[in-house]
Design a protein around this motif. Sequence first.
Motif, PDB file in Angstrom:
ATOM      1  N   CYS A 111       0.814  -5.209   7.085  1.00  0.00           N
ATOM      2  CA  CYS A 111       1.454  -4.065   6.428  1.00  0.00           C
ATOM      3  C   CYS A 111       2.937  -4.346   6.200  1.00  0.00           C
TER       4      CYS A 111
ATOM      5  N   HIS B  37       4.243  -8.136   1.123  1.00  0.00           N
ATOM      6  CA  HIS B  37       3.311  -8.235  -0.004  1.00  0.00           C
ATOM      7  C   HIS B  37       2.944  -9.697  -0.221  1.00  0.00           C
TER       8      HIS B  37
ATOM      9  N   LYS C 196      -5.551  -3.967  -0.134  1.00  0.00           N
ATOM     10  CA  LYS C 196      -5.696  -2.619  -0.705  1.00  0.00           C
ATOM     11  C   LYS C 196      -6.415  -1.726   0.304  1.00  0.00           C
ATOM     12  N   LEU C 197      -6.286  -0.428   0.112  1.00  0.00           N
ATOM     13  CA  LEU C 197      -6.990   0.510   1.005  1.00  0.00           C
ATOM     14  C   LEU C 197      -8.497   0.272   0.950  1.00  0.00           C
TER      15      LEU C 197
ATOM     16  N   SER D 206      -9.349  -2.729   3.177  1.00  0.00           N
ATOM     17  CA  SER D 206      -9.288  -2.423   4.613  1.00  0.00           C
ATOM     18  C   SER D 206     -10.464  -1.540   5.025  1.00  0.00           C
TER      19      SER D 206
ATOM     20  N   SER E   2      -3.510   3.008  -5.274  1.00  0.00           N
ATOM     21  CA  SER E   2      -3.033   1.634  -5.112  1.00  0.00           C
ATOM     22  C   SER E   2      -1.950   1.636  -4.030  1.00  0.00           C
ATOM     23  N   LEU E   3      -1.566   0.458  -3.554  1.00  0.00           N
ATOM     24  CA  LEU E   3      -0.487   0.412  -2.562  1.00  0.00           C
ATOM     25  C   LEU E   3       0.839   0.869  -3.167  1.00  0.00           C
ATOM     26  N   GLU E   4       1.012   0.625  -4.471  1.00  0.00           N
ATOM     27  CA  GLU E   4       2.223   1.125  -5.148  1.00  0.00           C
ATOM     28  C   GLU E   4       2.236   2.662  -5.100  1.00  0.00           C
TER      29      GLU E   4
ATOM     30  N   ILE F 203       0.842   4.454  -2.796  1.00  0.00           N
ATOM     31  CA  ILE F 203       1.091   4.852  -1.402  1.00  0.00           C
ATOM     32  C   ILE F 203       2.582   4.747  -1.073  1.00  0.00           C
ATOM     33  N   VAL F 204       3.214   3.654  -1.518  1.00  0.00           N
ATOM     34  CA  VAL F 204       4.649   3.497  -1.263  1.00  0.00           C
ATOM     35  C   VAL F 204       5.412   4.654  -1.920  1.00  0.00           C
TER      36      VAL F 204
ATOM     37  N   VAL G 173       2.037   2.479   4.049  1.00  0.00           N
ATOM     38  CA  VAL G 173       0.892   1.574   3.894  1.00  0.00           C
ATOM     39  C   VAL G 173       0.151   1.350   5.213  1.00  0.00           C
TER      40      VAL G 173
ATOM     41  N   ASN H  30      -3.602   1.850   5.950  1.00  0.00           N
ATOM     42  CA  ASN H  30      -4.638   0.814   5.974  1.00  0.00           C
ATOM     43  C   ASN H  30      -5.386   0.771   7.306  1.00  0.00           C
TER      44      ASN H  30
END
Length: 279
Positions: free
Chosen positions: A152, A155, A159-160, A163, A226-228, A230-231, A239, A242
């Motif tokens: 975590c 990068h 991705k969620l 995980s 997406s992780l973007e 989430i951020v 993140v 996850n």
Amino acid sequence: MAKIVGGIGSSHIPAIGVAMDKGLEDTPYWRDFFQSYVPLRKWFNEVDPDILVIFYNDHGLEMFLDKKPTFAVGTAAEYENADEGWGINPIPPVRGETELSWHIVNELVENDFDPTVCQEIKVDHGLTVPLTLMYPAKDYSKVKVIPICINCERHPMPKLSRSYAFGQQIGRAIESFGGDQKVVVMGTGGLSHQLDGERAGIINTEFDLLCMEKIVSDPEYLTKYSLEDIVELAGGQGVELNMWMAMRGCLTGKVTEGYSNLVAPISNTAAGIQLLINE
Ligand code: DHB
Ligand code: FE
């Protein structure tokens, strides 16, 4: 066969460990947070698990930015922690479960996940703080722990959805392990938080509550982020969701919520506490 009786989502903020070491649990700042663990611990003590599988992230103690496995599984007979500079007292060594660790590793690789296998690894606050929350007297010598690490910090991160699938595969591996062990899985970290940069301190309780609702009834809903996303929604360290997704993935039965609470902020973090029962 080993049985996964439930999953726990818990924050792993280092300040929690410091507060426990200093006996501050009943002070105004900490009371609500620590009260949340009373019902959780009641369930946990009644279950008295034989094995704890803990999804956490290594914040740099063993895996710094130069070497960063996406997924890593501990296979050691014992785990120690080390000073990370947060001022948490060291904890007694944690007992490992080598046979189930290797079974998990074999099943993962056989099913197209390729974790780093750690025959020796020190564990950081991501594991020790939630463990100590479950065993405040640090009397965990009977339980065996399997540390499973998810990147975590740097990068590219999983991705969620990945995980979650990783957790599902681990859940199947655990339940195909011979024996009658009771297993509890933990996902540590989260929920919304960001520790540095311009948006340091960001908290989004509305999104955190949505995550805690969906993780019970519809975890796949969360994989659309997406992780973007989430951020943006939950901060750079948001993140850590996850680990909650991997924990939820392990629960293959009928899942109901046993308990949940969100205390925010604690340090820089919205501290989520959740018990999921797996029948
Ligand atoms: C904090 C939160 C974390 O997840 C972490 O790993 C370290 C610190 C915090 O809010 O202080
Ligand atoms: Fe963290």
